[in-house]
Design a protein around this motif. Structure first.
Motif, PDB file in Angstrom:
ATOM      1  N   LEU A 145       0.668  -1.200   0.075  1.00  0.00           N
ATOM      2  CA  LEU A 145       0.005  -0.190   0.006  1.00  0.00           C
ATOM      3  C   LEU A 145       1.021   1.557   0.352  1.00  0.00           C
ATOM      4  O   LEU A 145       0.591   2.183  -0.682  1.00  0.00           O
ATOM      5  CB  LEU A 145      -0.869   0.052   1.244  1.00  0.00           C
ATOM      6  N   GLU A 146       1.870   1.116   0.650  1.00  0.00           N
ATOM      7  CA  GLU A 146       2.660   2.355   0.806  1.00  0.00           C
ATOM      8  C   GLU A 146       3.613   2.508  -0.461  1.00  0.00           C
ATOM      9  O   GLU A 146       3.457   3.695  -0.911  1.00  0.00           O
ATOM     10  CB  GLU A 146       4.193   2.132   1.914  1.00  0.00           C
ATOM     11  N   LYS A 147       3.971   1.677  -1.289  1.00  0.00           N
ATOM     12  CA  LYS A 147       4.653   1.363  -2.510  1.00  0.00           C
ATOM     13  C   LYS A 147       3.469   2.145  -3.458  1.00  0.00           C
ATOM     14  O   LYS A 147       3.912   2.713  -4.326  1.00  0.00           O
ATOM     15  CB  LYS A 147       5.088   0.256  -2.960  1.00  0.00           C
ATOM     16  N   PHE A 148       2.259   1.690  -3.617  1.00  0.00           N
ATOM     17  CA  PHE A 148       1.450   1.988  -4.348  1.00  0.00           C
ATOM     18  C   PHE A 148       1.406   3.617  -4.413  1.00  0.00           C
ATOM     19  O   PHE A 148       0.912   4.150  -5.286  1.00  0.00           O
ATOM     20  CB  PHE A 148      -0.028   1.369  -4.259  1.00  0.00           C
ATOM     21  N   LEU A 149       1.221   4.220  -3.170  1.00  0.00           N
ATOM     22  CA  LEU A 149       1.095   5.538  -3.025  1.00  0.00           C
ATOM     23  C   LEU A 149       2.095   6.433  -3.024  1.00  0.00           C
ATOM     24  O   LEU A 149       2.051   7.640  -3.336  1.00  0.00           O
ATOM     25  CB  LEU A 149       0.403   5.968  -1.579  1.00  0.00           C
ATOM     26  N   THR A 150       3.588   6.107  -3.182  1.00  0.00           N
ATOM     27  CA  THR A 150       4.770   6.861  -2.843  1.00  0.00           C
ATOM     28  C   THR A 150       5.674   6.445  -4.332  1.00  0.00           C
ATOM     29  O   THR A 150       6.410   7.473  -4.354  1.00  0.00           O
ATOM     30  CB  THR A 150       5.315   6.597  -1.488  1.00  0.00           C
ATOM     31  N   GLU A 151       5.688   5.397  -4.607  1.00  0.00           N
ATOM     32  CA  GLU A 151       6.595   5.237  -6.005  1.00  0.00           C
ATOM     33  C   GLU A 151       5.829   5.724  -7.273  1.00  0.00           C
ATOM     34  O   GLU A 151       4.855   5.325  -7.597  1.00  0.00           O
ATOM     35  CB  GLU A 151       6.735   3.598  -6.167  1.00  0.00           C
ATOM     36  N   GLU A 152       6.880   6.351  -8.032  1.00  0.00           N
ATOM     37  CA  GLU A 152       6.345   7.089  -9.100  1.00  0.00           C
ATOM     38  C   GLU A 152       5.838   6.129 -10.216  1.00  0.00           C
ATOM     39  O   GLU A 152       4.855   6.303 -10.855  1.00  0.00           O
ATOM     40  CB  GLU A 152       7.543   7.933  -9.833  1.00  0.00           C
ATOM     41  N   GLU A 153       6.562   4.930 -10.468  1.00  0.00           N
ATOM     42  CA  GLU A 153       6.057   4.078 -11.531  1.00  0.00           C
ATOM     43  C   GLU A 153       5.156   2.767 -10.598  1.00  0.00           C
ATOM     44  O   GLU A 153       5.520   2.618  -9.409  1.00  0.00           O
ATOM     45  CB  GLU A 153       7.175   3.082 -11.964  1.00  0.00           C
ATOM     46  N   ALA A 154       4.202   2.544 -11.391  1.00  0.00           N
ATOM     47  CA  ALA A 154       3.140   1.606 -10.760  1.00  0.00           C
ATOM     48  C   ALA A 154       3.912   0.121 -10.559  1.00  0.00           C
ATOM     49  O   ALA A 154       4.757  -0.084 -11.515  1.00  0.00           O
ATOM     50  CB  ALA A 154       1.949   1.247 -11.528  1.00  0.00           C
ATOM     51  N   PRO A 155       3.739  -0.535  -9.523  1.00  0.00           N
ATOM     52  CA  PRO A 155       4.098  -1.975  -9.709  1.00  0.00           C
ATOM     53  C   PRO A 155       3.919  -2.851 -10.689  1.00  0.00           C
ATOM     54  O   PRO A 155       2.828  -2.895 -11.354  1.00  0.00           O
ATOM     55  CB  PRO A 155       3.607  -2.721  -8.324  1.00  0.00           C
ATOM     56  N   VAL A 156       4.953  -3.625 -11.092  1.00  0.00           N
ATOM     57  CA  VAL A 156       4.861  -4.614 -12.164  1.00  0.00           C
ATOM     58  C   VAL A 156       3.718  -5.739 -12.084  1.00  0.00           C
ATOM     59  O   VAL A 156       3.420  -6.202 -10.883  1.00  0.00           O
ATOM     60  CB  VAL A 156       6.057  -5.332 -12.484  1.00  0.00           C
ATOM     61  N   ARG A 157       2.383  -5.645 -12.885  1.00  0.00           N
ATOM     62  CA  ARG A 157       1.577  -6.453 -12.667  1.00  0.00           C
ATOM     63  C   ARG A 157       1.683  -7.840 -13.215  1.00  0.00           C
ATOM     64  O   ARG A 157       2.309  -7.879 -14.275  1.00  0.00           O
ATOM     65  CB  ARG A 157       0.228  -6.019 -13.026  1.00  0.00           C
TER      66      ARG A 157
END
Length: 386
Positions: A145-157
């Motif tokens: 959840l933290e990465k989703f809100l703070t990292e510029e690039e979306a996580p690899v799906r």
């Protein structure tokens, strides 16, 4: 065990609860979805996220598939025994044909008015989902959840399995366990309530949407009528025809005002009371799913208990281990479920009060604003002497 009990069977303080008490309170982040824009075939949501104690933060762009992947990771990466999982928002319509088809379905095939993009409601739905996850004791501290809100690039799906076979297997399993009588009267009553609540809130949401659609159709009819009054005016050759034209123009303006009032009422209804009913129609399924998972844990627990009683000496140890595991899962599920039900009830009542209040206030404001316009038109009609 009571909801606020923090001691184990030996009277020792529960380490997990103690750790929770020493952590910063939830939510750790504040998330605001400011806009949604089309980018090719996708709808991109602009999300502003900042830590609870800070004013500035991160701005990220995410699409619905990113939210689905986040949801998958949150659910599979955490223990969900007894947890009511906040439901995913509905995927927004992104292609023009689907939007036009939906508009004609609401307003009729012969309408000359097309509804615009419903991105405001989509933004509100995504923001509400993030708020629910950020505030949830099970999911609020998850690093995904933290990465989703703070990292510029979306996580690899990765590709999520939504196949027919998995849904069919789930339906068969659900039918087999859904009517299993509970050993605890409290949970049996809560399961009965969940079924009745789900039916009631879904019916309310469906019928309320029908009311909103009827208002949109009436608005479309008013606009068509306004156009007809405007186009049927005669050429201004003499004084009587000039007066008739003025009358037609005034009636047309009144129809336009009434159409605008209905459209604004309908739009605000969708974002307040309609949004609440649609959200809890989906949330009611999450509530039923929680009860189903707990019932499944009960069935597994009882099966392991019977297997242990019948186990031969060579398989006794394995059967006992399976029994202890199933028992722990069931007890954890029951304990957590009581807390979740209490929290869900409080949240539902608070949300309903907020939605009804916002709905009433906006409807009153819209009525007052358009009353003055219609009163102005009526005054001019009465002053006009034919």
């Amino acid at each position: 065990m009571e909801d606020d009990d923090t001691t184990g069977p030996a009277g020792q303080v529960n380490n997990f609860d103690n750790q929770e008490a020493n952590m910063p309170p939830l939510p750790l982040y504040k998330a605001t979805v400011t806009e949604a824009i089309k980018r090719g075939e996708n709808i991109m949501f602009t999300i502003n996220a900042s830590k609870a104690a800070e004013e500035s933060g991160c701005v990220v762009l995410r699409q619905h598939e990113d939210i689905e992947w986040l949801h998958h990771n949150l659910v599979t990466g955490n223990a969900t025994e007894g947890v009511i999982i906040p439901p995913l928002p509905v995927k927004p319509l992104s292609d023009p044909k689907s939007a036009e088809s939906m508009s004609r379905k609401h307003l009729g095939d012969n309408t000359k008015v097309m509804r615009g993009d419903q991105f405001e409601g989509d933004c509100k739905a995504v923001q509400k989902y993030l708020e629910l996850m950020l505030s949830h004791s099970t999911f609020g501290r998850d690093k995904n959840l933290e990465k989703f809100l703070t990292e510029e690039e979306a996580p690899v799906r990765a590709r999520l399995n939504k196949g027919l076979i998995s849904r069919l297997g789930s339906a068969i399993d659900s039918a087999r366990k859904a009517n299993r009588k509970d050993v605890d009267d409290y949970f049996q009553d809560q399961r009965n309530f969940a079924n009745e609540f789900s039916k009631a809130v879904k019916d309310a949401s469906l019928n309320y949407n029908k009311l909103i659609v009827a208002q949109w159709r009436l608005s479309s009819s008013y606009r068509n009528l306004a156009t007809d009054f405007t186009t049927c005016t005669a050429e201004m050759r003499d004084e009587p025809l000039i007066k008739v034209n003025k009358l037609m123009k005034l009636v047309s303006e009144g129809c336009e005002d009434e159409a605008g009032s209905l459209e604004l009422r309908s739009g605000q209804s969708e974002l307040t009371l309609g949004f609440f009913l649609e959200l809890y129609a989906r949330y009611s399924d999450a509530l039923k799913d929680m009860h189903f998972r707990r019932t499944s844990a009960l069935v597994d627990y009882e099966s392991c208990e019977k297997a242990l009683e019948k186990a031969k000496p060579a398989k006794k140890a394995a059967a006992e281990e399976a029994y202890n595991t199933a028992k722990k899962i069931f007890e954890t599920s029951s304990e957590q479920a009581k807390k979740e039900i209490k929290s869900f009830t409080q949240q539902r009542l608070l949300s309903s009060a907020e939605a009804l209040t916002a709905y009433a206030e906006l409807q009153m404001k819209i009525s007052q604003d358009f009353y003055s316009q219609l009163f102005h038109t009526r005054k001019h009609v009465l002053e006009l002497r034919l």
